[in-house]
Scaffold this motif. Structure first.
Motif, short mmCIF file in Angstrom:
data_model
loop_
_atom_site.label_atom_id
_atom_site.label_comp_id
_atom_site.label_asym_id
_atom_site.label_seq_id
_atom_site.Cartn_x
_atom_site.Cartn_y
_atom_site.Cartn_z
N TYR A 115 7.55 -14.02 -13.33
CA TYR A 115 6.46 -13.90 -12.37
C TYR A 115 6.11 -12.43 -12.14
N TYR A 116 4.84 -12.21 -11.74
CA TYR A 116 4.43 -10.88 -11.31
C TYR A 116 3.29 -11.02 -10.30
N ALA A 117 3.12 -9.98 -9.49
CA ALA A 117 2.05 -9.95 -8.48
C ALA A 117 1.46 -8.56 -8.45
N THR A 118 0.14 -8.47 -8.33
CA THR A 118 -0.57 -7.20 -8.28
C THR A 118 -1.45 -7.17 -7.03
N VAL A 119 -1.39 -6.05 -6.29
CA VAL A 119 -2.19 -5.90 -5.08
C VAL A 119 -2.84 -4.53 -5.06
N PRO A 120 -3.96 -4.37 -4.35
CA PRO A 120 -4.56 -3.04 -4.18
C PRO A 120 -3.57 -2.12 -3.47
N ALA A 121 -3.66 -0.82 -3.78
CA ALA A 121 -2.68 0.11 -3.22
C ALA A 121 -3.37 1.36 -2.70
N PRO A 122 -2.74 2.04 -1.73
CA PRO A 122 -3.28 3.29 -1.19
C PRO A 122 -3.13 4.43 -2.21
N PRO A 123 -3.69 5.61 -1.91
CA PRO A 123 -3.80 6.66 -2.91
C PRO A 123 -2.56 7.51 -3.14
N THR A 124 -1.47 7.32 -2.39
CA THR A 124 -0.28 8.14 -2.61
C THR A 124 0.98 7.27 -2.55
N VAL A 125 2.04 7.76 -3.18
CA VAL A 125 3.31 7.04 -3.18
C VAL A 125 3.85 6.92 -1.76
N ARG A 126 3.74 7.97 -0.97
CA ARG A 126 4.28 7.90 0.40
C ARG A 126 3.54 6.86 1.24
N GLU A 127 2.21 6.78 1.08
CA GLU A 127 1.46 5.74 1.78
C GLU A 127 1.82 4.36 1.25
N LEU A 128 2.05 4.27 -0.05
CA LEU A 128 2.46 3.00 -0.64
C LEU A 128 3.76 2.50 -0.03
N ALA A 129 4.72 3.41 0.15
CA ALA A 129 5.99 3.01 0.76
C ALA A 129 5.78 2.39 2.13
N ASP A 130 4.87 2.95 2.92
CA ASP A 130 4.59 2.41 4.26
C ASP A 130 3.93 1.04 4.16
N VAL A 131 2.95 0.90 3.27
CA VAL A 131 2.23 -0.37 3.13
C VAL A 131 3.17 -1.48 2.68
N LEU A 132 3.99 -1.18 1.68
CA LEU A 132 4.90 -2.21 1.18
C LEU A 132 5.88 -2.64 2.26
N SER A 133 6.36 -1.69 3.06
CA SER A 133 7.31 -2.02 4.12
C SER A 133 6.64 -2.82 5.23
N ASP A 134 5.50 -2.33 5.70
CA ASP A 134 4.85 -2.94 6.86
C ASP A 134 4.17 -4.26 6.53
N LYS A 135 3.51 -4.34 5.37
CA LYS A 135 2.70 -5.51 5.06
C LYS A 135 3.46 -6.57 4.27
N TYR A 136 4.37 -6.12 3.38
CA TYR A 136 5.03 -7.08 2.49
C TYR A 136 6.55 -7.14 2.66
N ASP A 137 7.11 -6.34 3.56
CA ASP A 137 8.56 -6.29 3.76
C ASP A 137 9.28 -5.99 2.44
N LEU A 138 8.73 -5.05 1.69
CA LEU A 138 9.33 -4.60 0.43
C LEU A 138 9.66 -3.12 0.53
N GLU A 139 10.61 -2.69 -0.26
CA GLU A 139 10.99 -1.29 -0.30
C GLU A 139 10.93 -0.78 -1.73
N ILE A 140 10.30 0.38 -1.92
CA ILE A 140 10.37 1.04 -3.21
C ILE A 140 11.82 1.41 -3.49
N PRO A 141 12.32 1.15 -4.68
CA PRO A 141 13.68 1.58 -4.98
C PRO A 141 13.85 3.08 -4.74
N LEU A 142 14.99 3.45 -4.16
CA LEU A 142 15.29 4.85 -3.86
C LEU A 142 14.21 5.47 -2.98
N ALA A 143 13.75 4.70 -2.00
CA ALA A 143 12.62 5.13 -1.17
C ALA A 143 12.88 6.46 -0.49
#
Length: 249
Positions: A115-143
């Motif tokens: 399986y895989y899932a693709t979603v729109p993302a913000p323009p920076t890695v640091r913003e992505l870390a926040d979106v994944l945590s807040d919206k999807y309860d996911l963490e970038i490895p080695l965040a």
């Protein structure tokens, strides 16, 4: 059921290591100003590294219902071009995940499950870390490597900061530091010299009687050969696209 080292513990250490204020005054007696400065120097240096590859060998305790610990080990590879390119792959005896971010979209792939899932993302890695945590309860490895400088923490959270002296991690000479704050003991080994990279991190949750630990040993390459293709996702043959559920869902 098992209880793992909580994400909040990792993020607490991340913020502690990221937001040490320069020139802080009135340091508590148990907090060595030199140890605090070492964190500040490390986080400042990491924010200057724009392209890197890092391998992390990890060991994480889960706690069983009867209080016994169950440790799992894993390996994570990350290639990043800051501020807006990221490829990460993490494998363990329990799962395999691939994370791909090209500055516009983010894809999470579970190759073994198909399986895989693709979603729109913000323009920076640091913003992505926040979106994944807040919206999807996911963490970038080695965040923690991407969140240095996060606001909201002051050195007053530390109740102890000590320099434990020199040590060698994977043949690299480091300085070993230990820190304590509410609910957490943590240690970091920082490479000596002009490249103050974290080489090892150990976090212990002290408000759980089982005292579960998470440990990571980092191996760095600051000059990897990468191009845009490294951050492009191609679905594996036969993989099914699914919807990435949000926290609200």
């Amino acid at each position: 059921m098992m209880r793992s080292l909580p994400l909040s513990a990792v993020l607490a250490v991340t913020m502690a290591m990221a937001a040490i204020p320069a020139g802080a005054q009135q340091t508590p007696p148990a907090v060595d100003p030199a140890a605090v400065k070492a964190l500040d120097d490390m986080s400042a240096y990491l924010r200057t590294v724009k392209t890197f590859e890092v391998e992390a060998l990890t060991a994480t305790d889960d706690v069983l219902d009867d209080g016994q610990t169950d440790q799992s080990t894993g390996r994570t590879i990350i290639v990043a071009q800051m501020p807006n390119r990221l490829f990460a792959e993490t494998t363990s005896d329990r799962m395999s995940r691939t994370y791909v971010y090209d500055g516009k979209t983010f894809t999470l792939s579970a190759r073994r499950a198909g399986y895989y899932a693709t979603v729109p993302a913000p323009p920076t890695v640091r913003e992505l870390a926040d979106v994944l945590s807040d919206k999807y309860d996911l963490e970038i490895p080695l965040a923690d490597l991407f969140l240095w400088g996060a606001p909201g923490w002051s050195h007053g959270e530390l109740t102890s900061a000590i320099d434990l002296g020199p040590a060698v991690i994977d043949g690299t000479t480091c300085q070993h530091y230990a820190f304590r704050q509410a609910g957490l003991d943590w240690q970091v080994w920082i490479q000596k010299g002009d490249f103050p990279l974290p080489r090892k991190l150990v976090i212990t949750t002290t408000d759980d009687e089982a005292r579960p630990r998470h440990a990571a040993v980092y191996r760095w390459n600051l000059a990897p050969s990468v191009n845009d293709a490294a951050f492009a996702f191609t679905p594996p043959k036969g993989a099914n696209r699914i919807i990435l559920a949000t926290v609200a869902q």
